[in-house]
Design an enzyme around this catalytic site. Sequence first.
Site, PDB file in Angstrom:
ATOM      1  N   HIS A   1      -8.028   3.499   6.275  1.00 15.35           N
ATOM      2  CA  HIS A   1      -7.122   3.172   5.149  1.00 15.35           C
ATOM      3  C   HIS A   1      -6.534   4.445   4.502  1.00 15.35           C
ATOM      4  CE1 HIS A   1      -5.294   0.626   2.145  1.00 15.35           C
ATOM      5  NE2 HIS A   1      -5.928   1.243   1.159  1.00 15.35           N
TER       6      HIS A   1
ATOM      7  N   TYR B   1      -7.637 -11.257   2.033  1.00 15.61           N
ATOM      8  CA  TYR B   1      -8.927 -10.619   2.346  1.00 15.61           C
ATOM      9  C   TYR B   1      -9.725 -10.264   1.090  1.00 15.61           C
ATOM     10  CZ  TYR B   1      -6.598  -6.030   1.740  1.00 15.61           C
ATOM     11  OH  TYR B   1      -5.892  -4.957   1.259  1.00 15.61           O
ATOM     12  N   GLU B   2      -9.073 -10.328  -0.097  1.00 18.88           N
ATOM     13  CA  GLU B   2      -9.813 -10.115  -1.353  1.00 18.88           C
ATOM     14  C   GLU B   2     -10.488 -11.409  -1.793  1.00 18.88           C
ATOM     15  OE1 GLU B   2      -7.520  -7.550  -4.388  1.00 18.88           O
ATOM     16  OE2 GLU B   2      -5.988  -8.248  -2.991  1.00 18.88           O
TER      17      GLU B   2
ATOM     18  N   HIS C   1      -4.306 -10.086  -1.877  1.00 19.65           N
ATOM     19  CA  HIS C   1      -4.453 -10.330  -0.431  1.00 19.65           C
ATOM     20  C   HIS C   1      -5.475 -11.441  -0.196  1.00 19.65           C
ATOM     21  CE1 HIS C   1      -3.332  -6.077  -0.885  1.00 19.65           C
ATOM     22  NE2 HIS C   1      -2.706  -6.196   0.269  1.00 19.65           N
TER      23      HIS C   1
ATOM     24  N   ALA D   1       2.543  -1.761   4.355  1.00 19.43           N
ATOM     25  CA  ALA D   1       2.136  -0.792   5.369  1.00 19.43           C
ATOM     26  C   ALA D   1       1.735  -1.613   6.591  1.00 19.43           C
ATOM     27  CB  ALA D   1       0.944  -0.004   4.863  1.00 19.43           C
TER      28      ALA D   1
ATOM     29  N   HIS E   1      -3.052   0.181  -4.665  1.00 21.89           N
ATOM     30  CA  HIS E   1      -2.290  -0.889  -5.333  1.00 21.89           C
ATOM     31  C   HIS E   1      -2.571  -0.781  -6.824  1.00 21.89           C
ATOM     32  CE1 HIS E   1      -1.137  -3.541  -1.856  1.00 21.89           C
ATOM     33  NE2 HIS E   1      -1.998  -2.715  -1.283  1.00 21.89           N
TER      34      HIS E   1
ATOM     35  N   ASN F   1       0.330   3.790  11.003  1.00 23.51           N
ATOM     36  CA  ASN F   1      -0.582   4.171  12.088  1.00 23.51           C
ATOM     37  C   ASN F   1      -0.137   3.471  13.360  1.00 23.51           C
ATOM     38  OD1 ASN F   1      -1.836   1.843  10.342  1.00 23.51           O
ATOM     39  ND2 ASN F   1      -2.560   1.528  12.425  1.00 23.51           N
TER      40      ASN F   1
ATOM     41  N   MET G   1      -1.695  -7.133   6.894  1.00 21.37           N
ATOM     42  CA  MET G   1      -2.560  -8.151   6.278  1.00 21.37           C
ATOM     43  C   MET G   1      -1.900  -8.796   5.055  1.00 21.37           C
ATOM     44  SD  MET G   1      -6.091  -6.009   6.491  1.00 21.37           S
ATOM     45  CE  MET G   1      -6.462  -5.006   7.941  1.00 21.37           C
ATOM     46  N   SER G   2      -0.578  -8.819   5.032  1.00 23.18           N
ATOM     47  CA  SER G   2       0.115  -9.375   3.850  1.00 23.18           C
ATOM     48  C   SER G   2       1.429 -10.020   4.284  1.00 23.18           C
ATOM     49  CB  SER G   2       0.385  -8.239   2.860  1.00 23.18           C
ATOM     50  OG  SER G   2       1.297  -7.307   3.413  1.00 23.18           O
TER      51      SER G   2
ATOM     52  N   SER H   1       0.831  -1.215   0.000  1.00 24.00           N
ATOM     53  CA  SER H   1       0.000   0.000   0.000  1.00 24.00           C
ATOM     54  C   SER H   1       0.858   1.255   0.000  1.00 24.00           C
ATOM     55  CB  SER H   1      -0.876   0.047   1.254  1.00 24.00           C
ATOM     56  OG  SER H   1      -1.924  -0.852   1.148  1.00 24.00           O
TER      57      SER H   1
END
Length: 241
Positions: free
Chosen positions: A216, A65-66, A63, A93, A41, A208, A184-185, A11
Amino acid sequence: MNSPIGFILGSGWGGIIKNLQEKKETPYKNIFGHSTTVVGHSGKTITGKIFGRSVILLSGRFHTYEGYSSSDVTKTVRYLHEQGVKKIIITSAAGALNPKYKVGDLVILHDMITLFCQSPLSGNQFQNLSEAFGQDLINSAQQAAIQANLCFQKGVYVYLKGPHFETFADKMALRFLGADVVGMSTVPEVIMANHLGMQILGLSLVTNLAFVKHDHKEVLQAVKNQEQNLKRFFINLLKNV
Ligand code: HPA
């Protein structure tokens, strides 16, 4: 001849592309049959040179999550391996769990927690992960960060599938397990890259503080704010690897 250095850009990390000479772009659709669905992306492969060093940048990743399987998201790593890449730089990120970390810190990963990640491997692929990240690359990254005046940390990454961000209770638990950053990756890709015998550098940018509420958009902005410093960092890094 030196083999090209492979990058998977997470990201917001696409800024490095601006430094490329002899640039050639191919959309993911032409290589993988489809693109990525995530904002930030871009979903393209860019080959070229940075200060004479051949690189293959995969701008954007898939990902879990996709809806992709753990094995599916590693097709980027397998593609780079097929292109002759022996050293791979996997960027992301991440949210900081370590209270000493600040937004904008570069985290050079020295280990990762795989407990929450389905393995991209199967059958008898009993991959040893006791040195998941290459020590030489860690040392080079550390040197490059010092030269670029970039605040850096060395830390442990934990993977969660998402796409929801963690609850405060989740974050307490992850910190207790020894994680410094959460994202998440990265983890499925690092497992696959180890399996393929590649040398791996894992880099996360703290976008963050996990214990502070965030979204996001903030994640993307935090990477953008560090674009110039990251550019200097990569130039130094590519001279050393
Ligand atoms: N949690 C999970 N993934 C992330 C975060 C986070 O706080 N920040 C960027 N990616």
